[in-house]
Design a protein around this motif. Structure first.
Motif, PDB file in Angstrom:
ATOM      1  N   ASP A  37       0.833  -1.213   0.000  1.00  0.00           N
ATOM      2  CA  ASP A  37       0.000   0.000   0.000  1.00  0.00           C
ATOM      3  C   ASP A  37       0.865   1.259   0.000  1.00  0.00           C
ATOM      4  O   ASP A  37       0.582   2.217  -0.723  1.00  0.00           O
ATOM      5  CB  ASP A  37      -0.930   0.008   1.213  1.00  0.00           C
ATOM      6  N   ALA A  38       1.920   1.261   0.797  1.00  0.00           N
ATOM      7  CA  ALA A  38       2.814   2.419   0.850  1.00  0.00           C
ATOM      8  C   ALA A  38       3.517   2.620  -0.492  1.00  0.00           C
ATOM      9  O   ALA A  38       3.678   3.751  -0.963  1.00  0.00           O
ATOM     10  CB  ALA A  38       3.837   2.247   1.969  1.00  0.00           C
ATOM     11  N   LEU A  39       3.924   1.530  -1.114  1.00  0.00           N
ATOM     12  CA  LEU A  39       4.601   1.616  -2.407  1.00  0.00           C
ATOM     13  C   LEU A  39       3.658   2.133  -3.486  1.00  0.00           C
ATOM     14  O   LEU A  39       4.050   2.963  -4.317  1.00  0.00           O
ATOM     15  CB  LEU A  39       5.161   0.251  -2.792  1.00  0.00           C
ATOM     16  N   VAL A  40       2.421   1.689  -3.475  1.00  0.00           N
ATOM     17  CA  VAL A  40       1.431   2.179  -4.445  1.00  0.00           C
ATOM     18  C   VAL A  40       1.266   3.687  -4.295  1.00  0.00           C
ATOM     19  O   VAL A  40       1.288   4.427  -5.278  1.00  0.00           O
ATOM     20  CB  VAL A  40       0.071   1.450  -4.274  1.00  0.00           C
ATOM     21  N   ARG A  41       1.138   4.168  -3.056  1.00  0.00           N
ATOM     22  CA  ARG A  41       0.999   5.615  -2.825  1.00  0.00           C
ATOM     23  C   ARG A  41       2.246   6.370  -3.290  1.00  0.00           C
ATOM     24  O   ARG A  41       2.137   7.431  -3.900  1.00  0.00           O
ATOM     25  CB  ARG A  41       0.720   5.901  -1.349  1.00  0.00           C
ATOM     26  N   GLN A  42       3.421   5.838  -3.007  1.00  0.00           N
ATOM     27  CA  GLN A  42       4.656   6.518  -3.410  1.00  0.00           C
ATOM     28  C   GLN A  42       4.785   6.571  -4.924  1.00  0.00           C
ATOM     29  O   GLN A  42       5.183   7.597  -5.483  1.00  0.00           O
ATOM     30  CB  GLN A  42       5.881   5.815  -2.807  1.00  0.00           C
ATOM     31  N   LEU A  43       4.457   5.477  -5.605  1.00  0.00           N
ATOM     32  CA  LEU A  43       4.534   5.468  -7.064  1.00  0.00           C
ATOM     33  C   LEU A  43       3.535   6.446  -7.678  1.00  0.00           C
ATOM     34  O   LEU A  43       3.849   7.126  -8.665  1.00  0.00           O
ATOM     35  CB  LEU A  43       4.319   4.052  -7.610  1.00  0.00           C
ATOM     36  N   GLU A  44       2.333   6.552  -7.104  1.00  0.00           N
ATOM     37  CA  GLU A  44       1.361   7.542  -7.573  1.00  0.00           C
ATOM     38  C   GLU A  44       1.924   8.949  -7.387  1.00  0.00           C
ATOM     39  O   GLU A  44       1.805   9.804  -8.273  1.00  0.00           O
ATOM     40  CB  GLU A  44       0.043   7.393  -6.821  1.00  0.00           C
ATOM     41  N   HIS A  45       2.539   9.184  -6.245  1.00  0.00           N
ATOM     42  CA  HIS A  45       3.157  10.490  -5.956  1.00  0.00           C
ATOM     43  C   HIS A  45       4.271  10.789  -6.960  1.00  0.00           C
ATOM     44  O   HIS A  45       4.365  11.904  -7.481  1.00  0.00           O
ATOM     45  CB  HIS A  45       3.700  10.463  -4.525  1.00  0.00           C
TER      46      HIS A  45
END
Length: 77
Positions: A37-45
């Motif tokens: 979940d954290a990686l998905v948010r970071q990649l979106e960012h």
């Protein structure tokens, strides 16, 4: 995102204090989901940052007047 049934196993090295906090927050059985979940948010960012850089290159930087206008039109939270 990709097919949720298909996964890759990875190994990462992180500082011990960060690992301990991660386990405390996520619980030992949920570390992979928490990190995903954290990686998905970071990649979106990161992708948003790429888009902003591309738009600034194409159209120039946002001016203070444009920022003020956008803030004035943006609904209060």
């Amino acid at each position: 995102m990709g097919d949720p049934a298909r996964t890759d196993k990875m190994s990462v090295t992180i500082p011990s204090d960060l690992a301990a906090e991660l386990r405390a927050r996520a619980g030992r059985g949920n570390v992979s989901a928490y990190v995903t979940d954290a990686l998905v948010r970071q990649l979106e960012h990161d992708r948003l940052g790429d888009l902003l850089a591309e738009l600034a290159e194409e159209h120039g930087p946002v001016t203070e007047d444009e920022l003020a206008q956008a803030r004035a039109e943006w609904p209060d939270r």
